[in-house]
Design a protein around this motif. Sequence first.
Motif, PDB file in Angstrom:
ATOM      1  N   PHE A  32      11.119  13.520   5.252  1.00 40.75           N
ATOM      2  CA  PHE A  32      11.340  13.277   3.827  1.00 40.75           C
ATOM      3  C   PHE A  32      10.656  14.403   3.070  1.00 40.75           C
ATOM      4  N   GLY A  33      11.324  14.924   2.058  1.00 44.55           N
ATOM      5  CA  GLY A  33      10.757  16.054   1.330  1.00 44.55           C
ATOM      6  C   GLY A  33       9.826  15.668   0.202  1.00 44.55           C
ATOM      7  N   THR A  34      10.082  14.504  -0.407  1.00 43.56           N
ATOM      8  CA  THR A  34       9.287  14.077  -1.561  1.00 43.56           C
ATOM      9  C   THR A  34       8.972  12.597  -1.473  1.00 43.56           C
ATOM     10  N   ALA A  35       7.972  12.175  -2.248  1.00 44.32           N
ATOM     11  CA  ALA A  35       7.616  10.758  -2.321  1.00 44.32           C
ATOM     12  C   ALA A  35       8.757   9.947  -2.929  1.00 44.32           C
ATOM     13  N   THR A  36       9.492  10.557  -3.838  1.00 42.96           N
ATOM     14  CA  THR A  36      10.628   9.871  -4.467  1.00 42.96           C
ATOM     15  C   THR A  36      11.681   9.482  -3.431  1.00 42.96           C
ATOM     16  N   GLU A  37      11.947  10.361  -2.470  1.00 48.02           N
ATOM     17  CA  GLU A  37      12.931  10.072  -1.427  1.00 48.02           C
ATOM     18  C   GLU A  37      12.496   8.874  -0.584  1.00 48.02           C
ATOM     19  N   VAL A  38      11.208   8.795  -0.272  1.00 48.60           N
ATOM     20  CA  VAL A  38      10.707   7.669   0.520  1.00 48.60           C
ATOM     21  C   VAL A  38      10.803   6.373  -0.293  1.00 48.60           C
TER      22      VAL A  38
ATOM     23  N   SER B  40       5.556  17.120   1.772  1.00 50.87           N
ATOM     24  CA  SER B  40       5.813  16.297   2.953  1.00 50.87           C
ATOM     25  C   SER B  40       4.620  16.282   3.904  1.00 50.87           C
ATOM     26  N   THR B  41       3.686  17.227   3.736  1.00 48.14           N
ATOM     27  CA  THR B  41       2.452  17.213   4.533  1.00 48.14           C
ATOM     28  C   THR B  41       1.651  15.954   4.220  1.00 48.14           C
ATOM     29  N   ASP B  42       1.591  15.601   2.942  1.00 50.57           N
ATOM     30  CA  ASP B  42       0.921  14.364   2.539  1.00 50.57           C
ATOM     31  C   ASP B  42       1.666  13.130   3.043  1.00 50.57           C
ATOM     32  N   LEU B  43       3.013  13.220   3.074  1.00 47.39           N
ATOM     33  CA  LEU B  43       3.819  12.078   3.532  1.00 47.39           C
ATOM     34  C   LEU B  43       3.581  11.810   5.013  1.00 47.39           C
TER      35      LEU B  43
ATOM     36  N   ILE C  59       0.835  -1.206   0.000  1.00 45.14           N
ATOM     37  CA  ILE C  59       0.000   0.000   0.000  1.00 45.14           C
ATOM     38  C   ILE C  59       0.867   1.252   0.000  1.00 45.14           C
ATOM     39  N   LEU C  60       1.908   1.250   0.825  1.00 38.33           N
ATOM     40  CA  LEU C  60       2.819   2.392   0.910  1.00 38.33           C
ATOM     41  C   LEU C  60       3.450   2.675  -0.441  1.00 38.33           C
ATOM     42  N   ARG C  61       3.896   1.639  -1.111  1.00 40.69           N
ATOM     43  CA  ARG C  61       4.519   1.826  -2.423  1.00 40.69           C
ATOM     44  C   ARG C  61       3.528   2.406  -3.433  1.00 40.69           C
ATOM     45  N   ASP C  62       2.296   1.837  -3.457  1.00 37.99           N
ATOM     46  CA  ASP C  62       1.297   2.289  -4.427  1.00 37.99           C
ATOM     47  C   ASP C  62       0.919   3.755  -4.207  1.00 37.99           C
ATOM     48  N   ILE C  63       0.684   4.124  -2.948  1.00 34.84           N
ATOM     49  CA  ILE C  63       0.274   5.505  -2.676  1.00 34.84           C
ATOM     50  C   ILE C  63       1.427   6.482  -2.892  1.00 34.84           C
ATOM     51  N   LEU C  64       2.651   6.062  -2.582  1.00 35.72           N
ATOM     52  CA  LEU C  64       3.806   6.936  -2.832  1.00 35.72           C
ATOM     53  C   LEU C  64       3.959   7.215  -4.323  1.00 35.72           C
ATOM     54  N   ASN C  65       3.781   6.204  -5.147  1.00 35.49           N
ATOM     55  CA  ASN C  65       3.842   6.416  -6.602  1.00 35.49           C
ATOM     56  C   ASN C  65       2.723   7.345  -7.067  1.00 35.49           C
TER      57      ASN C  65
ATOM     58  N   MET D 169       9.052  10.078   8.386  1.00 33.44           N
ATOM     59  CA  MET D 169       7.901  10.716   7.744  1.00 33.44           C
ATOM     60  C   MET D 169       7.039  11.443   8.763  1.00 33.44           C
ATOM     61  N   LEU D 170       7.146  11.045  10.048  1.00 32.12           N
ATOM     62  CA  LEU D 170       6.310  11.597  11.115  1.00 32.12           C
ATOM     63  C   LEU D 170       6.958  12.752  11.885  1.00 32.12           C
ATOM     64  N   ILE D 171       8.166  13.131  11.525  1.00 36.80           N
ATOM     65  CA  ILE D 171       8.846  14.206  12.257  1.00 36.80           C
ATOM     66  C   ILE D 171       8.048  15.506  12.134  1.00 36.80           C
ATOM     67  N   ALA D 172       7.878  16.183  13.267  1.00 38.71           N
ATOM     68  CA  ALA D 172       7.076  17.412  13.280  1.00 38.71           C
ATOM     69  C   ALA D 172       7.703  18.527  12.454  1.00 38.71           C
ATOM     70  N   ALA D 173       9.027  18.637  12.507  1.00 38.22           N
ATOM     71  CA  ALA D 173       9.720  19.687  11.752  1.00 38.22           C
ATOM     72  C   ALA D 173       9.763  19.340  10.275  1.00 38.22           C
ATOM     73  N   VAL D 174       9.249  20.211   9.447  1.00 34.31           N
ATOM     74  CA  VAL D 174       9.156  19.949   8.009  1.00 34.31           C
ATOM     75  C   VAL D 174      10.526  19.694   7.383  1.00 34.31           C
TER      76      VAL D 174
END
Length: 471
Positions: free
Chosen positions: A304-310, A245-248, A167-173, A295-300
Motif C-alpha cells: 500500500f502506498g498511503t494510509a488513505t489506501e489502507v 509505506s515504510t511507516d505502513l 488501533i489500526l484505524r486510529d494510527i492510520l488516520n 502492508m508487509l510486502i518487501a517490495a515497496v
Amino acid sequence: MKVYCTRPGCPRPHNYFSDLENNSIIRTVQQKYCMTCGMPLILAGRYLPTKLLGKGGFGTAFLAIDRYTPGMRQCVVKQFQPAGNLNQTQMQLAQDLFEREAIVLEELGNQHDQIPALFAYFPLLVENLNCKEEQFFYLVQEYIDGQTLEEELVEKGRFTETEVVQILRDILNLLKFVHNKNIIHRDIKPSNIMYHRNGKLFLLDFGAVKQVTNNPIGSNRSSTGIYSLGFSPPEQISGGQVFPSTDLYALAVTIITLLTGEQEVNKLFDVHSNQIEWRSRVQIDSNLGNILDRMLIAAVNQRFGTATEVLEALSKLPQFSQHQDLETSKSMQSQIQTPVAITNKSRTIPKTRINRSFSSFEILFGAAFTGFEGTLIAIALLNLFSLTVVSLICAAAVFVMLIFSQINRWIEKQDLLIISAITFIVLFFIPLLRGNLGIGEVIILSCGISLIAVAITSLFSLIQKLLSLLL
C-alpha cells in the motif's frame, strides 16, 4: 521534594530538598545544584526533573514539573544524549535529528490532538568536574499519562481483532495527517503508541522523523539508518530511501505483535521464506489478514502506498463498518448531551475511557478479590450492627460496589492487593470488628469465600463460551 540530576553518568542523581515541599517556595527558590556533581537542577529556570522515564538511542527522558504553571503541570524533559562513542559527523547528525524532533513536534503537536505538544527547546552549557564546558540540549513536551501498547501487551496479553482494528484505524488516520505534512515517522512500534487514561491514542517519539521534502522521491539520498529491528522494512534496514509505506510496514508488524501476543518480533520471521509468518498463530477475518500481508510486502511498489489506501481497504470490512456506525451514533449523542470534558493545551477532550476487554486472569483475580474483600467487610458490618436486615443489606451492597468498581476500572491491578491488605490489617488490630472470630478463622473464611467466587466465575465463563459456540 526529590529532584533528579540530568547529568549523564552522575553516580547519585537523586537529590532531596525539604524546602521544596512547599509549592510557594518552589516558584520562587533560586537555582538548586546536584549534591554529587554540581549539575544545575532547575532547567531553564523553571523545569524540575523528578523521575527518570527511560533512555533511547539519542536521548534520556525525565518526568518533570513546570514551576511557572498554576498547577505545577507535569511534562516530559528530553535530554540529547546519543548512545555509544560517536565521531564528530555522527554526533552532528544525531544533534540534527534531535533538533528535527523539536521542529516536528512544534509543527505537528499543536495541530493534532494525538501528538504530544512541544513546550520548549533550549541548550544548557555547564562545567563538568574537570572544569571543562559541556553542552546539553533539552526539549520539553506534553506528558501523556497512560500506558503504551507494549506495556499493555506484557500485562494483558494478546489483543482482540476488534481492538486491533480500532488501533489500526486510529494510527492510520494519524499517519495520514503526518504524511500529508511530508513527514515520515520511521519508528512505529508498540512502545511508541500510548493510550492516555482518558482513552485517546497518542503517537510518540518523533526523534527519528524524516522530512520527505529533504529527500524527494527519485533522489539518490539515503536514509540515516535509524530503525527498530523487526519493525523496519528492507529499504530502511539497508539505509536506502524511505517512503510513507515504510511507516505502513512498521504499523503492520505492530498490529501483528498485538494479535499474536509475541513480544519478540524476530520469532515470527521465517528465514526460509524471508517473511513474517503469523497467519497460523491467530484466527481473524481473512480480508483483514490480506490487508496486513500487503502492508508487509518487501517490495515497496507492491505495498500500500498511503494510509488513505489502507483506510479505504479497511472500510470494506464488516467490523470496521460497525465501528464507524458506533462512532457516528456516539457523535450524534454527544451533540444532544452536554459532555464532561477536560481542557488540554487549548483543546477540549471528552473525558471518556475506551474500556479494554478483561483478560481471563483479570476476571478470575477480580473474583478472588471480591470474595476476599467482601467477606472481610461483611464480617466487620455484622459484628458492628449484629445480624440485622440493615447489616445484611449493607454487606450485599458492598459486594455489588466491589464488582461495579472493577467493571468500570475504578480499582484495578495493585489497587486490589492494597485494599485487601489494608482491610485485613484493620481487622487484625481491631478485634471488635471480627467479634468472636480469631484471625485464623477470618483468613480461612475469607479465602474460602474467595475460592467459591473464583469457582462460580469460572463456571459462568465456561457456560458463556459453550453457548457462544452453540449459538
